[in-house]
Design an enzyme around this catalytic site. Structure first.
Site, mmCIF file in Angstrom:
data_model
loop_
_atom_site.group_PDB
_atom_site.id
_atom_site.type_symbol
_atom_site.label_atom_id
_atom_site.label_comp_id
_atom_site.label_asym_id
_atom_site.label_seq_id
_atom_site.Cartn_x
_atom_site.Cartn_y
_atom_site.Cartn_z
ATOM 1 N N ASP A 57 57.778 5.923 11.534
ATOM 2 C CA ASP A 57 59.015 5.128 11.495
ATOM 3 C C ASP A 57 58.810 3.559 11.562
ATOM 4 O OD1 ASP A 57 61.757 4.568 10.890
ATOM 5 O OD2 ASP A 57 62.353 5.100 13.239
ATOM 6 N N GLY A 58 59.666 2.837 10.735
ATOM 7 C CA GLY A 58 59.479 1.325 10.850
ATOM 8 C C GLY A 58 59.025 0.749 9.684
ATOM 9 N N ASN A 59 58.769 1.357 8.359
ATOM 10 C CA ASN A 59 58.433 0.907 7.079
ATOM 11 C C ASN A 59 59.215 -0.428 6.614
ATOM 12 O OD1 ASN A 59 56.125 2.628 7.259
ATOM 13 N ND2 ASN A 59 57.013 3.799 5.654
ATOM 14 N N TRP A 88 59.170 -3.482 9.043
ATOM 15 C CA TRP A 88 57.890 -4.020 8.778
ATOM 16 C C TRP A 88 58.090 -5.021 7.466
ATOM 17 C CZ3 TRP A 88 54.570 -4.741 4.770
ATOM 18 C CH2 TRP A 88 53.081 -5.256 5.206
ATOM 19 N N ARG A 97 61.686 -3.092 0.781
ATOM 20 C CA ARG A 97 61.270 -2.033 1.408
ATOM 21 C C ARG A 97 60.180 -1.294 1.213
ATOM 22 N NH1 ARG A 97 65.080 -0.045 5.296
ATOM 23 N NH2 ARG A 97 64.123 1.958 4.913
ATOM 24 N N SER A 106 62.502 13.068 4.853
ATOM 25 C CA SER A 106 63.522 14.077 5.685
ATOM 26 C C SER A 106 64.349 14.853 4.723
ATOM 27 C CB SER A 106 63.822 13.557 6.958
ATOM 28 O OG SER A 106 64.989 12.469 6.444
ATOM 29 N N ASN A 155 66.750 12.042 3.931
ATOM 30 C CA ASN A 155 66.035 10.761 3.291
ATOM 31 C C ASN A 155 66.607 11.081 1.716
ATOM 32 O OD1 ASN A 155 63.009 10.471 5.018
ATOM 33 N ND2 ASN A 155 64.840 9.552 5.385
ATOM 34 N N TRP A 156 66.977 11.971 1.353
ATOM 35 C CA TRP A 156 67.601 11.894 -0.223
ATOM 36 C C TRP A 156 68.763 11.120 -0.307
ATOM 37 C CZ3 TRP A 156 64.282 13.968 -3.607
ATOM 38 C CH2 TRP A 156 63.527 15.147 -3.294
ATOM 39 N N ARG A 174 64.023 9.164 19.826
ATOM 40 C CA ARG A 174 64.811 10.559 19.358
ATOM 41 C C ARG A 174 64.028 11.367 18.366
ATOM 42 N NH1 ARG A 174 68.266 6.224 17.147
ATOM 43 N NH2 ARG A 174 67.384 5.830 15.156
ATOM 44 N N SER A 180 65.069 12.944 15.509
ATOM 45 C CA SER A 180 65.588 12.964 14.131
ATOM 46 C C SER A 180 65.461 14.094 13.267
ATOM 47 C CB SER A 180 64.859 11.644 13.419
ATOM 48 O OG SER A 180 65.255 10.433 14.087
HETATM 49 C C1 FPP Z 1 60.386 5.584 7.874
HETATM 50 O O1 FPP Z 1 60.518 4.291 7.685
HETATM 51 C C2 FPP Z 1 59.776 6.243 7.193
HETATM 52 C C3 FPP Z 1 59.849 6.864 5.851
HETATM 53 C C4 FPP Z 1 61.309 7.248 5.686
HETATM 54 C C5 FPP Z 1 58.730 7.201 5.132
HETATM 55 C C6 FPP Z 1 57.486 7.466 5.473
HETATM 56 C C7 FPP Z 1 56.591 7.341 4.425
HETATM 57 C C8 FPP Z 1 55.492 6.796 4.336
HETATM 58 C C9 FPP Z 1 54.735 6.295 5.696
HETATM 59 C C10 FPP Z 1 54.694 6.555 3.130
HETATM 60 C C11 FPP Z 1 54.513 7.481 2.018
HETATM 61 C C12 FPP Z 1 53.964 9.023 2.911
HETATM 62 C C13 FPP Z 1 52.725 9.446 2.484
HETATM 63 C C14 FPP Z 1 52.136 10.636 3.242
HETATM 64 C C15 FPP Z 1 51.853 9.068 1.137
HETATM 65 P P1 FPP Z 1 61.944 3.813 7.300
HETATM 66 O O2 FPP Z 1 61.879 3.516 5.986
HETATM 67 O O3 FPP Z 1 63.023 4.575 7.714
HETATM 68 O O4 FPP Z 1 61.819 2.154 8.427
HETATM 69 P P2 FPP Z 1 62.979 1.527 9.089
HETATM 70 O O5 FPP Z 1 63.564 2.447 10.026
HETATM 71 O O6 FPP Z 1 62.190 0.355 9.526
HETATM 72 O O7 FPP Z 1 64.066 1.027 8.057
#
Ligand code: FPP
Length: 263
Positions: A32-34, A37, A45, A77, A80-81, A206, A208
């Site tokens: 989590d956290g992309n 970041w 994003r 998840s 996520n869709w 959590r 999730s």
């Molecule tokens: C949550 O961060 C991350 C995801 C929903 C996707 C995870 C995907 C990757 C790490 C990259 C692709 C995966 C592979 C296996 C190649 P968020 O977007 O919910 O971050 P936020 O909570 O800070 O908004």
């Protein structure tokens, strides 16, 4: 079939101060956290997901070197869709690139790929690359990498319940014989050990909708680090902490008597 020799792994663990006999067999991660970041850097994003994919590569490599037998990564998840179409498209493109680009590396490192989740919901091209990688890595025995894709624990348990109900209806299964193991074996993780350790990045406390059945006795490790910044060093710190924990599985420890007083 590619096999595995444990001697180099044992040496590596001892060098790091880790006990080779107390390593988790199955580690699962909620990445989590992309988004945060990227936001911190005033970036789109998608840039966060790109950097997150680089972290995925490093962590897969680290887990393999540390002798972890099962690594599960929550990559997408069922919920996520509902994200904006462009973000879903970007994530699917990254997944496809990963599935194709890491095939050779998985072969070299004896890594077997599995998908946990609704593989049929993935776009055709992503699904096809996933199936090719699954088939090509089927015989590898060094580490199993589970990518949870279009995965949700409630959906997983619901589909398991439907299959079990059909077996009961067909007279193939007596309801009295349904056990924990019956449920476990009908989940996407059927035949695999439950996770010993679940790591979640970016500080949320959590699950999730992730591995809710399998998490029954998992140790939880929450770090404030955002997934793109997560590293092998931090993983080793978490593993060191894991080895200090007293896992009782609902029982008492050997040094404690039945009434709870120390022996
Ligand atoms: C949550 O961060 C991350 C995801 C929903 C996707 C995870 C995907 C990757 C790490 C990259 C692709 C995966 C592979 C296996 C190649 P968020 O977007 O919910 O971050 P936020 O909570 O800070 O908004």
């Amino acid at each position: 079939m590619k096999s595995d020799s444990n001697a180099p792994v044992t040496q590596e663990l001892e060098k790091l101060g880790l006990n080779p006999d107390a390593m988790p067999v199955h580690v699962a991660m909620i990445m989590d956290g992309n988004g945060r970041w990227a936001k911190k850097r005033v970036m789109n994003r998608t840039k966060g997901h790109e950097k997150g994919t680089e972290t995925v590569r490093q962590i897969v490599k680290a887990c393999r070197e540390l002798g972890i037998s099962y690594l599960t990564l929550y990559a997408f998840s069922t919920e996520n869709w509902a994200r904006p179409k462009a973000e879903v498209k970007a994530l699917m493109a990254l997944l496809k690139r990963f599935l194709v680009g890491e095939r050779e590396e998985m072969g070299k490192n004896a890594i077997r790929l599995n998908i946990l989740g609704q593989i049929e919901r993935l776009p055709d091209d992503v699904r096809q690359e996933a199936v090719t990688t699954i088939n090509q890595t089927r015989g590898n025995r060094g580490m199993t990498l589970n990518l949870a894709l279009s995965y949700g624990s409630r959906e997983e348990i619901t589909q398991a319940a439907k299959v079990i109900a059909r077996k009961v209806k067909a007279g193939a299964l007596d309801p009295e014989n349904i056990t924990d193991e019956t449920i476990s074996s009908h989940l996407y993780t059927g035949g695999m050990p439950d996770p010993d350790l679940i790591i979640r990045t970016s500080g949320e406390f959590r699950l999730s909708n992730f591995m809710m059945w399998q998490a029954a006795y998992a140790e939880l490790a929450i770090t404030d680090t955002l997934w793109p910044d997560f590293s092998r060093d931090e993983l080793i710190t978490i593993l060191t902490d894991f080895q200090k924990r007293d896992r009782r599985f609902g029982k008492v420890t050997c040094s404690t008597s039945n009434d709870g007083s120390p022996q």
